[in-house]
Design a protein around this motif. Structure first.
Motif, PDB file in Angstrom:
ATOM      1  N   TRP A  67       0.833  -1.200   0.000  1.00 10.11           N
ATOM      2  CA  TRP A  67       0.000   0.000   0.000  1.00 10.11           C
ATOM      3  C   TRP A  67       0.867   1.248   0.000  1.00 10.11           C
ATOM      4  O   TRP A  67       0.590   2.224  -0.714  1.00 10.11           O
ATOM      5  N   GLY A  68       1.928   1.238   0.792  1.00 13.97           N
ATOM      6  CA  GLY A  68       2.823   2.394   0.847  1.00 13.97           C
ATOM      7  C   GLY A  68       3.451   2.666  -0.512  1.00 13.97           C
ATOM      8  O   GLY A  68       3.518   3.816  -0.964  1.00 13.97           O
ATOM      9  N   THR A  69       3.897   1.585  -1.186  1.00 15.00           N
ATOM     10  CA  THR A  69       4.475   1.744  -2.521  1.00 15.00           C
ATOM     11  C   THR A  69       3.485   2.397  -3.464  1.00 15.00           C
ATOM     12  O   THR A  69       3.807   3.341  -4.191  1.00 15.00           O
ATOM     13  N   LEU A  70       2.253   1.885  -3.399  1.00 16.45           N
ATOM     14  CA  LEU A  70       1.210   2.397  -4.286  1.00 16.45           C
ATOM     15  C   LEU A  70       0.928   3.864  -3.997  1.00 16.45           C
ATOM     16  O   LEU A  70       0.821   4.689  -4.910  1.00 16.45           O
ATOM     17  N   LYS A  71       0.850   4.176  -2.707  1.00 16.03           N
ATOM     18  CA  LYS A  71       0.530   5.545  -2.310  1.00 16.03           C
ATOM     19  C   LYS A  71       1.623   6.509  -2.772  1.00 16.03           C
ATOM     20  O   LYS A  71       1.333   7.577  -3.337  1.00 16.03           O
ATOM     21  N   ALA A  72       2.866   6.098  -2.554  1.00 12.42           N
ATOM     22  CA  ALA A  72       3.972   6.956  -2.971  1.00 12.42           C
ATOM     23  C   ALA A  72       3.954   7.150  -4.481  1.00 12.42           C
ATOM     24  O   ALA A  72       4.126   8.266  -4.982  1.00 12.42           O
ATOM     25  N   ALA A  73       3.716   6.041  -5.216  1.00 16.22           N
ATOM     26  CA  ALA A  73       3.727   6.143  -6.675  1.00 16.22           C
ATOM     27  C   ALA A  73       2.589   7.028  -7.154  1.00 16.22           C
ATOM     28  O   ALA A  73       2.762   7.862  -8.050  1.00 16.22           O
ATOM     29  N   ILE A  74       1.403   6.878  -6.531  1.00 18.25           N
ATOM     30  CA  ILE A  74       0.270   7.702  -6.955  1.00 18.25           C
ATOM     31  C   ILE A  74       0.562   9.171  -6.689  1.00 18.25           C
ATOM     32  O   ILE A  74       0.330  10.043  -7.530  1.00 18.25           O
ATOM     33  N   ALA A  75       1.103   9.450  -5.490  1.00 22.51           N
ATOM     34  CA  ALA A  75       1.413  10.839  -5.164  1.00 22.51           C
ATOM     35  C   ALA A  75       2.391  11.417  -6.176  1.00 22.51           C
ATOM     36  O   ALA A  75       2.207  12.535  -6.675  1.00 22.51           O
ATOM     37  N   ALA A  76       3.431  10.633  -6.490  1.00 24.91           N
ATOM     38  CA  ALA A  76       4.441  11.130  -7.431  1.00 24.91           C
ATOM     39  C   ALA A  76       3.832  11.353  -8.806  1.00 24.91           C
ATOM     40  O   ALA A  76       4.110  12.356  -9.468  1.00 24.91           O
ATOM     41  N   MET A  77       2.974  10.408  -9.237  1.00 23.93           N
ATOM     42  CA  MET A  77       2.407  10.546 -10.575  1.00 23.93           C
ATOM     43  C   MET A  77       1.445  11.731 -10.639  1.00 23.93           C
ATOM     44  O   MET A  77       1.358  12.418 -11.651  1.00 23.93           O
ATOM     45  N   LEU A  78       0.691  11.973  -9.541  1.00 22.17           N
ATOM     46  CA  LEU A  78      -0.222  13.119  -9.527  1.00 22.17           C
ATOM     47  C   LEU A  78       0.556  14.413  -9.711  1.00 22.17           C
ATOM     48  O   LEU A  78       0.088  15.360 -10.333  1.00 22.17           O
ATOM     49  N   PHE A  79       1.740  14.451  -9.135  1.00 24.01           N
ATOM     50  CA  PHE A  79       2.542  15.660  -9.263  1.00 24.01           C
ATOM     51  C   PHE A  79       3.234  15.720 -10.620  1.00 24.01           C
ATOM     52  O   PHE A  79       3.269  16.773 -11.260  1.00 24.01           O
ATOM     53  N   ALA A  80       3.775  14.576 -11.058  1.00 24.43           N
ATOM     54  CA  ALA A  80       4.677  14.607 -12.218  1.00 24.43           C
ATOM     55  C   ALA A  80       3.935  14.607 -13.546  1.00 24.43           C
ATOM     56  O   ALA A  80       4.351  15.286 -14.487  1.00 24.43           O
ATOM     57  N   THR A  81       2.826  13.815 -13.641  1.00 26.02           N
ATOM     58  CA  THR A  81       2.207  13.641 -14.954  1.00 26.02           C
ATOM     59  C   THR A  81       1.758  14.960 -15.581  1.00 26.02           C
ATOM     60  O   THR A  81       2.124  15.236 -16.729  1.00 26.02           O
ATOM     61  N   PRO A  82       0.983  15.807 -14.870  1.00 26.39           N
ATOM     62  CA  PRO A  82       0.557  17.040 -15.545  1.00 26.39           C
ATOM     63  C   PRO A  82       1.740  17.895 -15.971  1.00 26.39           C
ATOM     64  O   PRO A  82       1.765  18.411 -17.094  1.00 26.39           O
ATOM     65  N   ILE A  83       2.733  18.019 -15.087  1.00 32.35           N
ATOM     66  CA  ILE A  83       3.862  18.887 -15.421  1.00 32.35           C
ATOM     67  C   ILE A  83       4.639  18.330 -16.602  1.00 32.35           C
ATOM     68  O   ILE A  83       4.961  19.045 -17.556  1.00 32.35           O
ATOM     69  N   ALA A  84       4.905  17.010 -16.559  1.00 30.52           N
ATOM     70  CA  ALA A  84       5.722  16.429 -17.627  1.00 30.52           C
ATOM     71  C   ALA A  84       4.984  16.489 -18.959  1.00 30.52           C
ATOM     72  O   ALA A  84       5.569  16.845 -19.987  1.00 30.52           O
TER      73      ALA A  84
END
Lengths: 372, 472
Positions: A67-84
């Motif tokens: 769950w922690g892995t998933l949460k971290a990945a989701i948080a990172a993707m929420l931040f990174a995807t729009p910007i990238a």
């Protein structure tokens, strides 16, 4: 009639050398490829004892980590995807060619910044700062997109001379000072807003009204830090997909009266969609496996919580911390190897999917008559 | 659908064509801004640490006198106002290196020129005043004492003789300090600008060339630099031939069919597998598997203490070589694929065997691509920490892996690594506050190394493309 028997030719030394070298290269090449494949075999082999154990309770130890892995990945993707993706769209379709040839190496350098450095900055500099200025951080997240729109509106209202001086194709560069000013404005405004709208301290408010704890190192920090690390890889692949769209497509759309944005939205994005999808997938694969950033910025508390302000512990961080201490052959050892196997399988599958999609896309471009 | 009026149509157009591109442009600007902010932060904090900081003598309203280096100011947690953190040193006398002082409590603040700062081996820094020097029964004061210390510290420790410094702290506590334990002596307030620049350069040099002191909170990072470089060199010695061999096999010798296609995708994907997974593989196969067997066969008289059956230099380089193999293979293959087939056919038509064609025509043309791959691999390996935590990095290695003892290169020893050194001092140190400036400097050094390597690769690739043209 039989053909005359040719005298037996002894292989000259050169050809013998050639045979031997070819054999060696073949052996070496196959050996290296097998060694690489051995990783998967080893991991699978070492998790087999878990099956014999048949202990489902042990597996439940891994679930908060997953769950922690998933949460971290989701948080990172929420931040990174729009910007990238935003950056990729801008640099593929709007940016001046000269700036673009400079920007790509710059973002490549961003990818090269070691995870341990990003993690250190996130864990020891960013995390305490965000803890003290939580309201400012949340305000910034809303304020920065707004300020970009504001810049656009001001630009449209500005005199033609100024517009020529600051063309949109260079906006990626001259918006930097503007953003710095806007960040300063937001930081100046935030305490005032916090005081008047929220009646004091946002963190206390969160605690009292919603019962949300705030940990210094939390999913928000991990999201920002890992997002920073993931942006360049998503950007590079998405930009490639967008820039390789056959120019005839875009020109045709614009000739039919579409604005640049309409051409992008209706033609470019659907065409390059698979490429963008594979870029996001590869980014997700990186976010799932990243170790040092999560280790340093997440607080390493194995919790089941969806709150962005609480800590987490990921599979990769657990492996890095616990495996050196686990005795080989023990239960923890096999469990951690299972964790490694799941990371391996996940990233391998995701990357394969992305690669297959990308090759389909390349064939499609080829058919459409673009660059191969 | 209602037709839009001319005006609202234009507004929609403005929204569509004017608004989104600006958001996208801001994304680029934001990415660049974050990168610039990170590098600036590292550069200023990392390099600023070596500047001889001014010492302040502060008189409090309560009458106490404190001497220290101001570090930072934060708002007081409860009342209005600010408080300032001072580095006061003198851990043997005060019990702590740091002191928070509310700014409102300060009644006077001066920077006298006679304040000094000593670096000592036990107890860390001393900050205070010099009273006299006692050397072989002789008592020197004033300028003579300064000259004596400067000349004595310039000599190697064995020739310094026995002499004591008589020191006094801010609150009048007297202290007798043997000169042999002092490694550095400074009076930063009395220095001119030029002297400060020289001192800054010397400090940078000492950071690069000395070993860590005081549980990694002071001193330099030389063993970590050495360990990183040695490990990376070993790794490239292993990875280059094997990577190139595999690439040549895949591209030149193997039949191009579905299987090679799959293998190629697989290799490409392995570059995306998390580095920690390679670490697990290295620990399980190299350390416990091969290392354990080597111990059983050759070092059985030293068991149960492991020789090769624990993390070490060799296993770390092997693991990283495996980790970077895909990078080298992919880059070399790209270089090989760019070489036009006409070159190969020409060579074979002139009677060359395949080996001659490869070594005389194809490989020389592909050299820049191979070099790019190796540099990228080195850059990746230099910054990678997670797998090393499993296969042989140490927070403080007692012995260098390379020394004058036979067999000179000790592959089984643990080593220090810049990235791990950074992680360990920043998160597991005793006095993190004191270590932070050094961590910044280490991070800056690591980033510089990796960025320079990457820039080299980028320029090499650029040069290669220009030389060859983009199309072939």
């Amino acid at each position: 009639m039989t053909s005359p028997r040719l005298p037996r030719v002894y292989l000259p030394l050169r050809q013998l050398q050639d045979r031997i070298a070819t054999g060696l290269i073949t052996a070496g090449g196959i050996g290296v490829l097998l060694a690489i494949l051995a990783i998967g075999v080893f991991l699978a082999w070492e998790t087999l004892p878990l099956l014999a154990l048949g202990d489902t309770f042990a597996l439940s130890k891994l679930s908060p980590l997953a769950w922690g892995t998933l949460k971290a990945a989701i948080a990172a993707m929420l931040f990174a995807t729009p910007i990238a993706l935003g950056a990729a769209i801008y640099s593929a379709l709007f940016m001046s060619a000269r700036l673009r040839s400079r920007l790509k190496p710059a973002l490549e350098l961003m990818e090269a910044v070691p995870g341990v450095v990003v993690g250190f900055i996130a864990g020891l500099v960013l995390a305490p700062w965000v803890e003290r200025h939580l309201a400012s951080t949340l305000l910034l997240i809303v304020w920065l997109p707004f300020s970009a729109i504001l810049a656009g509106a001001l630009w449209h209202l500005a005199a033609a001379r100024l517009r020529r001086r600051l063309p949109h194709s260079w906006a990626g560069l001259w918006l930097i000072p503007w953003l710095v000013c806007m960040v300063a404005v937001a930081l100046w405004l935030a305490p005032w807003l916090e005081h008047h709208l929220l009646g004091g301290d946002l963190r206390r408010l969160l605690d009292q009204q919603y019962g949300m704890d705030y940990a210094t190192r939390n999913a928000l920090i991990v999201g920002i830090a890992m997002g920073f690390a993931v942006i360049p890889s998503i950007y590079a692949l998405a930009e490639d997909a967008l820039a390789d769209i056959p120019p005839t497509l875009m020109e045709g759309a614009q000739a039919l009266g579409a604005s640049r944005w309409q051409a992008l939205w209706k033609v470019a994005l659907p065409t390059a969609g698979p490429g963008i999808f594979s870029a996001v997938m590869i980014g997700a694969g990186r976010a799932v496996g990243e170790t040092m950033i999560v280790l340093m910025a997440s607080g390493n508390t194995a919790l089941f919580s969806a709150s962005p302000f609480e800590g987490l512990r990921s599979l990769s961080a657990a492996i890095a911390i616990e495996l050196p201490e686990a005795s080989p052959g023990g239960l923890t050892y096999h469990l951690l190897i299972l964790a490694a196997l799941s990371l391996f399988l996940f990233t391998f599958l995701v990357n394969t999917l992305a690669e297959v999609v990308r090759q389909r896309l390349r064939r499609r471009y080829h058919r459409l008559g673009g660059r191969p | 659908m209602k037709p839009l009026s001319e005006q609202s149509k234009r507004r929609v157009n403005w929204l569509n064509d004017g608004l989104w591109p600006w958001l996208c442009a801001a994304c680029v600007a934001l990415s660049l801004l974050m990168l610039a902010a990170l590098l600036t932060l590292l550069a200023t904090r990392g390099l600023g640490h070596f500047w001889p900081a001014t010492l302040e003598e502060v008189t409090l309203t309560s009458g106490d006198i404190v001497i220290g280096q101001p570090v930072r100011e934060t708002p007081l947690p409860l009342n209005a106002g600010m408080e300032r953190l001072y580095f006061t040193g003198n851990r043997d006398i005060n019990g702590a290196n740091w002191r928070w002082i509310a700014v409102d409590d300060i009644s006077a603040q001066t920077t006298p020129n006679d304040l000094i700062r000593l670096e000592r081996t036990p107890w860390g820094d001393f900050i205070g005043r010099l009273v006299a020097v006692e050397s072989d029964g002789q008592r020197l004061t004033g300028q003579a004492a300064w000259d004596y210390i400067t000349t004595a510290l310039a000599q190697p420790a064995s020739q310094q003789g026995s002499s004591d410094l008589l020191l006094i702290t801010a609150d009048g506590h007297a202290l007798r300090q043997p000169l042999s334990n002092v490694s550095h002596f400074q009076a930063p307030n009395a220095m001119s600008w030029g002297q400060k620049v020289t001192a800054w350069g010397q400090n940078v040099w000492r950071f690069l060339s000395e070993g860590p002191r005081a549980a990694n909170t002071g001193g330099g990072v030389w063993p970590a630099i050495f360990g990183t470089v040695l490990m990376v060199i070993l790794m490239s010695v292993i990875v280059t031939p094997f990577g190139v061999l595999a690439a040549i096999y895949l591209n030149e010798i193997a039949h191009q069919n579905r299987l090679t296609h799959l293998v190629r995708i697989g290799v490409r994907n392995l570059a995306g597998v998390p580095s920690i997974v390679y670490g697990v593989f290295g620990l399980g196969v190299f350390v416990y598997g091969i290392g354990g067997s080597i111990d059983n066969w050759f070092f059985s008289d030293e068991l149960p203490s492991p020789t090769f059956g624990t993390g070490g230099l060799l296993w770390a380089s092997l693991t990283l070589a495996l980790l970077t193999l895909p990078v080298v293979i992919v880059a070399t293959e790209e270089g090989l694929a760019r070489i036009p087939d006409a070159q190969r056919e020409g060579a074979v038509a002139l009677g060359a065997t395949r080996l001659e064609m490869l070594t005389r025509v194809v490989l020389p043309m592909a050299t820049p691509a191979m070099l790019t791959g190796v540099i990228l691999a080195v850059a990746r390996a230099a910054g990678e920490v997670a797998p090393l935590m499993l296969v042989g990095v140490a927070k403080l290695a007692p012995q260098m892996p390379l020394d004058g003892e036979f067999p000179y290169l000790h592959l089984e020893r643990k080593f220090m690594h810049l990235g791990y050194h950074l992680f360990d001092t920043a998160f597991h140190g005793e006095d993190v506050q004191a270590a932070i400036p050094l961590v910044y400097a280490t991070a800056l050094l690591l980033v510089l190394i990796v960025l320079v390597l990457n820039l080299t690769a980028i320029f090499l690739r650029h040069y290669l493309r220009r030389q060859r043209g983009n199309e072939c």
